[in-house]
Design a protein around this motif. Sequence first.
Motif, PDB file in Angstrom:
ATOM      1  N   TRP A  95       0.778  -1.226   0.115  1.00 26.46           N
ATOM      2  CA  TRP A  95       0.055  -0.073  -0.017  1.00 26.46           C
ATOM      3  C   TRP A  95       0.820   1.434  -0.103  1.00 26.46           C
ATOM      4  O   TRP A  95       2.069   1.136   0.688  1.00 26.46           O
ATOM      5  CB  TRP A  95      -1.026   0.002   1.201  1.00 26.46           C
ATOM      6  CG  TRP A  95      -0.178  -0.142   2.589  1.00 26.46           C
ATOM      7  CD1 TRP A  95       0.178   0.717   3.654  1.00 26.46           C
ATOM      8  CD2 TRP A  95       0.165  -1.534   3.268  1.00 26.46           C
ATOM      9  NE1 TRP A  95       0.681   0.385   4.397  1.00 26.46           N
ATOM     10  CE2 TRP A  95       0.671  -0.933   4.324  1.00 26.46           C
ATOM     11  CE3 TRP A  95       0.157  -2.715   2.709  1.00 26.46           C
ATOM     12  CZ2 TRP A  95       1.371  -2.091   5.218  1.00 26.46           C
ATOM     13  CZ3 TRP A  95       0.796  -3.670   3.604  1.00 26.46           C
ATOM     14  CH2 TRP A  95       1.141  -3.393   4.850  1.00 26.46           C
TER      15      TRP A  95
ATOM     16  N   GLY B 214       3.016  -0.085  -2.309  1.00 24.44           N
ATOM     17  CA  GLY B 214       2.372  -0.341  -3.570  1.00 24.44           C
ATOM     18  C   GLY B 214       3.051  -0.070  -4.874  1.00 24.44           C
ATOM     19  O   GLY B 214       3.102  -0.757  -5.769  1.00 24.44           O
TER      20      GLY B 214
ATOM     21  N   MET C 188      -2.564  -1.235  -3.479  1.00 21.57           N
ATOM     22  CA  MET C 188      -3.492  -0.198  -2.925  1.00 21.57           C
ATOM     23  C   MET C 188      -2.837   1.138  -2.825  1.00 21.57           C
ATOM     24  O   MET C 188      -1.831   1.348  -2.044  1.00 21.57           O
ATOM     25  CB  MET C 188      -3.955  -1.033  -1.341  1.00 21.57           C
ATOM     26  CG  MET C 188      -4.705  -2.209  -1.406  1.00 21.57           C
ATOM     27  SD  MET C 188      -5.498  -2.606  -0.115  1.00 21.57           S
ATOM     28  CE  MET C 188      -4.099  -2.714   1.118  1.00 21.57           C
ATOM     29  N   SER C 189      -3.726   1.905  -3.531  1.00 23.79           N
ATOM     30  CA  SER C 189      -3.169   3.439  -3.413  1.00 23.79           C
ATOM     31  C   SER C 189      -1.606   3.552  -3.598  1.00 23.79           C
ATOM     32  O   SER C 189      -1.014   4.259  -2.986  1.00 23.79           O
ATOM     33  CB  SER C 189      -3.372   4.237  -2.047  1.00 23.79           C
ATOM     34  OG  SER C 189      -4.664   3.749  -1.905  1.00 23.79           O
TER      35      SER C 189
ATOM     36  N   TRP D 252      -7.736   1.046   3.030  1.00 24.54           N
ATOM     37  CA  TRP D 252      -7.089   0.142   2.670  1.00 24.54           C
ATOM     38  C   TRP D 252      -7.394  -1.089   3.479  1.00 24.54           C
ATOM     39  O   TRP D 252      -7.862  -2.262   2.980  1.00 24.54           O
ATOM     40  CB  TRP D 252      -5.607   0.229   3.152  1.00 24.54           C
ATOM     41  CG  TRP D 252      -4.898   1.432   2.446  1.00 24.54           C
ATOM     42  CD1 TRP D 252      -5.186   1.656   1.313  1.00 24.54           C
ATOM     43  CD2 TRP D 252      -3.827   2.241   2.964  1.00 24.54           C
ATOM     44  NE1 TRP D 252      -4.289   2.941   0.865  1.00 24.54           N
ATOM     45  CE2 TRP D 252      -3.628   3.216   1.981  1.00 24.54           C
ATOM     46  CE3 TRP D 252      -3.316   2.144   4.098  1.00 24.54           C
ATOM     47  CZ2 TRP D 252      -2.560   4.082   1.877  1.00 24.54           C
ATOM     48  CZ3 TRP D 252      -2.057   3.394   4.315  1.00 24.54           C
ATOM     49  CH2 TRP D 252      -2.047   4.301   3.285  1.00 24.54           C
TER      50      TRP D 252
END
Length: 290
Positions: A173, A177, A197-198, A273
Amino acid sequence: MPTRRTFVRTGAAAAITGAVSVAALESGAIPGRGRVHELLGLTGPDGVVPAVPAGPVVSGSFASRARGTDVGYSVIYPDGYTAGARLPVVLALHGRGGDHRSAVNDLGVDRFLSSAIRNGTPPFAIATVDGGQDSYWHRRADGDDPGYMLAEEFLPLLARRGLNTSRYGVFGWSMGGYGTLLHVLRETVKPIVAGAMSPALWHSYDDVQPGAFDDAADFARNQVFGHPGAFRDVAVRIDCGRDDPFAAAAHDLRTELGAAGGQQPGLHTGGYWRRMLPDQLRFLGTKLAN
Protein backbone atom coordinates in the motif's frame (compact mmCIF):
# COMPACT_ATOMS: atom_id res chain seq x y z
CA MET A 1 -42.93 40.65 -2.60
CA PRO A 2 -41.26 37.88 -4.60
CA THR A 3 -43.52 36.06 -7.02
CA ARG A 4 -43.73 32.33 -7.72
CA ARG A 5 -41.85 33.01 -10.98
CA THR A 6 -39.03 34.59 -8.95
CA PHE A 7 -38.79 31.48 -6.78
CA VAL A 8 -38.74 29.26 -9.83
CA ARG A 9 -35.99 31.29 -11.47
CA THR A 10 -33.99 31.48 -8.26
CA GLY A 11 -34.39 27.76 -7.70
CA ALA A 12 -33.30 27.00 -11.25
CA ALA A 13 -30.27 29.22 -10.90
CA ALA A 14 -29.35 27.54 -7.63
CA ALA A 15 -29.76 24.14 -9.22
CA ILE A 16 -27.50 25.14 -12.12
CA THR A 17 -24.94 26.63 -9.74
CA GLY A 18 -25.08 23.47 -7.64
CA ALA A 19 -24.60 21.29 -10.69
CA VAL A 20 -21.62 23.36 -11.81
CA SER A 21 -20.13 23.18 -8.32
CA VAL A 22 -20.56 19.41 -8.17
CA ALA A 23 -19.04 19.04 -11.62
CA ALA A 24 -16.08 21.18 -10.57
CA LEU A 25 -15.59 19.07 -7.47
CA GLU A 26 -15.81 15.81 -9.40
CA SER A 27 -13.30 17.00 -11.98
CA GLY A 28 -10.86 18.19 -9.35
CA ALA A 29 -11.02 21.70 -10.79
CA ILE A 30 -11.33 23.28 -7.37
CA PRO A 31 -9.26 22.45 -4.27
CA GLY A 32 -10.51 20.43 -1.35
CA ARG A 33 -12.56 17.87 -3.26
CA GLY A 34 -11.47 15.07 -0.95
CA ARG A 35 -12.35 17.07 2.16
CA VAL A 36 -15.75 18.04 0.77
CA HIS A 37 -16.48 14.45 -0.22
CA GLU A 38 -15.47 13.30 3.25
CA LEU A 39 -17.84 15.81 4.88
CA LEU A 40 -20.64 14.69 2.56
CA GLY A 41 -19.98 11.02 3.30
CA LEU A 42 -18.87 10.30 -0.26
CA THR A 43 -15.49 8.74 0.56
CA GLY A 44 -16.93 5.45 1.81
CA PRO A 45 -16.78 3.80 5.21
CA ASP A 46 -13.59 2.76 6.94
CA GLY A 47 -12.88 -0.96 6.78
CA VAL A 48 -13.32 -2.84 10.04
CA VAL A 49 -10.90 -5.53 11.19
CA PRO A 50 -12.82 -8.85 11.30
CA ALA A 51 -13.68 -10.26 14.71
CA VAL A 52 -12.01 -13.62 14.05
CA PRO A 53 -9.02 -15.31 15.68
CA ALA A 54 -5.62 -14.45 14.26
CA GLY A 55 -3.25 -17.23 13.30
CA PRO A 56 0.37 -17.53 14.42
CA VAL A 57 2.75 -14.66 13.72
CA VAL A 58 6.46 -15.52 13.78
CA SER A 59 8.88 -12.59 13.91
CA GLY A 60 12.64 -12.34 13.70
CA SER A 61 15.48 -10.44 12.09
CA PHE A 62 18.42 -11.07 9.80
CA ALA A 63 21.58 -9.21 8.82
CA SER A 64 20.93 -7.77 5.37
CA ARG A 65 23.97 -7.09 3.21
CA ALA A 66 21.72 -5.39 0.67
CA ARG A 67 20.45 -2.90 3.25
CA GLY A 68 23.58 -2.72 5.40
CA THR A 69 21.65 -3.28 8.61
CA ASP A 70 19.65 -5.81 10.59
CA VAL A 71 16.17 -6.17 9.12
CA GLY A 72 13.05 -7.20 11.01
CA TYR A 73 10.40 -9.44 9.51
CA SER A 74 7.18 -11.28 10.39
CA VAL A 75 5.45 -14.28 8.84
CA ILE A 76 1.66 -14.29 9.29
CA TYR A 77 -0.20 -17.61 9.09
CA PRO A 78 -3.99 -17.96 8.91
CA ASP A 79 -5.90 -19.32 11.86
CA GLY A 80 -5.93 -23.11 11.87
CA TYR A 81 -2.42 -23.44 10.42
CA THR A 82 0.75 -23.94 12.42
CA ALA A 83 3.82 -21.77 12.15
CA GLY A 84 6.03 -23.50 9.62
CA ALA A 85 3.15 -24.86 7.51
CA ARG A 86 4.17 -25.26 3.88
CA LEU A 87 1.95 -22.62 2.30
CA PRO A 88 2.35 -20.31 -0.68
CA VAL A 89 3.52 -16.90 0.46
CA VAL A 90 2.72 -13.29 -0.38
CA LEU A 91 5.24 -10.56 0.41
CA ALA A 92 3.65 -7.50 2.03
CA LEU A 93 5.41 -4.15 1.43
CA HIS A 94 4.61 -1.42 3.93
CA GLY A 95 4.02 2.25 3.24
CA ARG A 96 6.21 5.24 4.01
CA GLY A 97 7.09 5.53 7.68
CA GLY A 98 6.14 1.91 8.34
CA ASP A 99 7.96 -1.32 9.08
CA HIS A 100 7.28 -5.06 9.18
CA ARG A 101 4.84 -4.62 12.07
CA SER A 102 2.59 -2.17 10.21
CA ALA A 103 0.57 -4.85 8.41
CA VAL A 104 -0.73 -6.21 11.73
CA ASN A 105 -0.62 -3.12 13.94
CA ASP A 106 -2.09 -0.64 11.47
CA LEU A 107 -4.26 -2.75 9.17
CA GLY A 108 -5.07 -5.96 11.04
CA VAL A 109 -3.83 -8.08 8.14
CA ASP A 110 -3.53 -11.14 10.40
CA ARG A 111 -7.29 -11.19 11.04
CA PHE A 112 -8.19 -10.21 7.49
CA LEU A 113 -6.12 -13.18 6.30
CA SER A 114 -7.89 -15.61 8.64
CA SER A 115 -11.27 -14.22 7.55
CA ALA A 116 -10.40 -14.62 3.87
CA ILE A 117 -9.45 -18.27 4.36
CA ARG A 118 -12.62 -18.91 6.39
CA ASN A 119 -14.64 -17.49 3.50
CA GLY A 120 -13.13 -19.85 0.95
CA THR A 121 -9.95 -18.21 -0.31
CA PRO A 122 -7.22 -20.84 -0.79
CA PRO A 123 -4.76 -20.63 2.13
CA PHE A 124 -1.48 -18.74 2.02
CA ALA A 125 0.88 -16.97 4.41
CA ILE A 126 1.90 -13.30 4.37
CA ALA A 127 5.50 -12.25 4.99
CA THR A 128 6.36 -8.66 5.93
CA VAL A 129 9.81 -7.11 6.15
CA ASP A 130 11.45 -3.77 6.90
CA GLY A 131 12.04 -1.94 3.64
CA GLY A 132 13.16 1.37 5.11
CA GLN A 133 10.84 4.14 6.18
CA ASP A 134 11.30 6.22 3.03
CA SER A 135 13.28 3.98 0.67
CA TYR A 136 10.49 3.56 -1.89
CA TRP A 137 11.71 -0.02 -2.23
CA HIS A 138 14.54 0.67 -4.69
CA ARG A 139 18.31 1.10 -4.52
CA ARG A 140 19.26 4.51 -3.14
CA ALA A 141 22.38 6.61 -3.52
CA ASP A 142 23.60 5.59 -0.05
CA GLY A 143 23.68 1.91 -1.14
CA ASP A 144 20.49 0.83 0.67
CA ASP A 145 18.78 -1.65 -1.67
CA PRO A 146 15.51 -3.06 -0.28
CA GLY A 147 14.50 -4.39 -3.70
CA TYR A 148 17.58 -6.64 -3.87
CA MET A 149 16.98 -7.64 -0.25
CA LEU A 150 13.49 -8.91 -1.12
CA ALA A 151 14.59 -11.12 -3.99
CA GLU A 152 18.02 -12.30 -2.88
CA GLU A 153 17.75 -12.44 0.91
CA PHE A 154 14.16 -12.49 2.13
CA LEU A 155 12.65 -14.99 -0.31
CA PRO A 156 15.46 -17.53 0.34
CA LEU A 157 14.95 -17.06 4.10
CA LEU A 158 11.23 -17.79 3.68
CA ALA A 159 12.02 -20.91 1.65
CA ARG A 160 14.29 -22.13 4.46
CA ARG A 161 11.39 -21.60 6.87
CA GLY A 162 9.34 -24.06 4.80
CA LEU A 163 7.18 -21.68 2.80
CA ASN A 164 6.53 -22.39 -0.87
CA THR A 165 8.31 -19.60 -2.73
CA SER A 166 8.19 -21.30 -6.12
CA ARG A 167 4.82 -19.59 -6.60
CA TYR A 168 4.67 -16.39 -4.62
CA GLY A 169 2.81 -13.11 -4.66
CA VAL A 170 3.48 -9.54 -3.56
CA PHE A 171 1.26 -6.70 -2.44
CA GLY A 172 1.58 -3.36 -0.71
CA TRP A 173 0.00 0.00 0.00
CA SER A 174 1.13 3.55 -0.79
CA MET A 175 4.96 3.46 -0.98
CA GLY A 176 4.66 -0.33 -0.77
CA GLY A 177 2.12 -0.34 -3.60
CA TYR A 178 4.72 1.32 -5.80
CA GLY A 179 7.33 -1.13 -4.49
CA THR A 180 5.06 -4.03 -5.44
CA LEU A 181 4.84 -2.86 -9.05
CA LEU A 182 8.57 -2.13 -9.20
CA HIS A 183 9.30 -5.64 -7.88
CA VAL A 184 7.34 -7.15 -10.77
CA LEU A 185 9.16 -4.93 -13.24
CA ARG A 186 12.64 -5.66 -11.90
CA GLU A 187 12.64 -9.39 -11.17
CA THR A 188 13.51 -12.09 -13.71
CA VAL A 189 11.73 -14.77 -11.64
CA LYS A 190 8.44 -12.98 -11.26
CA PRO A 191 5.64 -13.39 -8.75
CA ILE A 192 2.44 -15.07 -9.89
CA VAL A 193 0.28 -12.22 -8.64
CA ALA A 194 0.66 -8.61 -7.47
CA GLY A 195 -1.76 -6.34 -5.65
CA ALA A 196 -1.33 -2.62 -5.06
CA MET A 197 -3.50 -0.35 -2.93
CA SER A 198 -3.12 3.40 -3.51
CA PRO A 199 0.33 3.00 -5.12
CA ALA A 200 2.54 6.09 -4.90
CA LEU A 201 2.88 6.85 -8.62
CA TRP A 202 3.93 9.94 -10.51
CA HIS A 203 4.26 10.68 -14.21
CA SER A 204 6.75 13.51 -13.68
CA TYR A 205 9.71 13.97 -11.36
CA ASP A 206 8.52 17.53 -10.71
CA ASP A 207 5.51 16.10 -8.88
CA VAL A 208 7.17 13.50 -6.65
CA GLN A 209 7.09 13.49 -2.88
CA PRO A 210 10.37 14.93 -1.52
CA GLY A 211 12.78 12.11 -0.69
CA ALA A 212 11.05 9.46 -2.79
CA PHE A 213 13.89 9.50 -5.35
CA ASP A 214 17.47 10.72 -5.22
CA ASP A 215 17.17 12.80 -8.38
CA ALA A 216 15.51 12.90 -11.80
CA ALA A 217 17.77 10.14 -13.13
CA ASP A 218 16.83 7.89 -10.20
CA PHE A 219 13.15 8.55 -10.93
CA ALA A 220 13.60 7.71 -14.61
CA ARG A 221 15.46 4.45 -13.81
CA ASN A 222 12.66 3.31 -11.55
CA GLN A 223 9.63 4.39 -13.57
CA VAL A 224 6.96 1.69 -13.78
CA PHE A 225 5.01 3.32 -16.61
CA GLY A 226 5.87 2.31 -20.16
CA HIS A 227 6.81 -1.35 -19.53
CA PRO A 228 3.60 -3.35 -20.06
CA GLY A 229 5.49 -6.37 -21.38
CA ALA A 230 7.18 -6.90 -18.00
CA PHE A 231 3.76 -7.46 -16.41
CA ARG A 232 2.35 -9.74 -19.10
CA ASP A 233 2.51 -13.02 -17.17
CA VAL A 234 1.58 -11.59 -13.76
CA ALA A 235 -1.98 -11.14 -12.50
CA VAL A 236 -2.12 -7.51 -11.31
CA ARG A 237 -4.77 -5.70 -9.28
CA ILE A 238 -4.56 -1.95 -8.61
CA ASP A 239 -7.08 -0.22 -6.33
CA CYS A 240 -7.12 3.46 -5.43
CA GLY A 241 -9.64 5.77 -3.80
CA ARG A 242 -11.08 8.31 -6.18
CA ASP A 243 -10.13 11.20 -3.86
CA ASP A 244 -6.59 9.91 -3.38
CA PRO A 245 -3.85 12.18 -4.80
CA PHE A 246 -2.54 9.14 -6.73
CA ALA A 247 -5.93 8.28 -8.26
CA ALA A 248 -5.23 9.60 -11.76
CA ALA A 249 -1.83 7.92 -12.08
CA ALA A 250 -3.18 4.65 -10.65
CA HIS A 251 -6.00 4.74 -13.21
CA ASP A 252 -3.49 5.35 -16.02
CA LEU A 253 -1.29 2.41 -15.02
CA ARG A 254 -4.25 0.09 -14.49
CA THR A 255 -5.41 0.96 -18.00
CA GLU A 256 -1.92 0.51 -19.47
CA LEU A 257 -1.57 -2.95 -17.91
CA GLY A 258 -5.18 -4.07 -18.31
CA ALA A 259 -5.09 -4.77 -14.58
CA ALA A 260 -7.96 -5.73 -12.31
CA GLY A 261 -9.20 -3.43 -9.56
CA GLY A 262 -10.65 0.03 -9.86
CA GLN A 263 -11.41 3.36 -8.28
CA GLN A 264 -13.72 3.28 -5.29
CA PRO A 265 -14.91 6.04 -2.97
CA GLY A 266 -11.97 6.66 -0.67
CA LEU A 267 -8.98 8.66 0.49
CA HIS A 268 -5.32 7.78 1.08
CA THR A 269 -6.03 6.29 4.49
CA GLY A 270 -5.80 3.13 6.54
CA GLY A 271 -9.58 3.03 6.62
CA TYR A 272 -9.71 2.72 2.83
CA TRP A 273 -6.96 0.07 2.78
CA ARG A 274 -8.77 -1.99 5.42
CA ARG A 275 -11.94 -1.79 3.32
CA MET A 276 -10.10 -3.07 0.26
CA LEU A 277 -8.14 -5.85 2.00
CA PRO A 278 -10.84 -8.56 1.61
CA ASP A 279 -10.92 -8.05 -2.17
CA GLN A 280 -7.14 -7.84 -2.41
CA LEU A 281 -6.55 -10.99 -0.34
CA ARG A 282 -9.19 -12.95 -2.26
CA PHE A 283 -7.52 -11.93 -5.53
CA LEU A 284 -4.05 -12.86 -4.28
CA GLY A 285 -5.05 -16.25 -2.84
CA THR A 286 -7.16 -17.25 -5.82
CA LYS A 287 -4.47 -16.41 -8.36
CA LEU A 288 -1.78 -18.20 -6.32
CA ALA A 289 -3.91 -21.34 -6.22
CA ASN A 290 -4.65 -21.24 -9.95
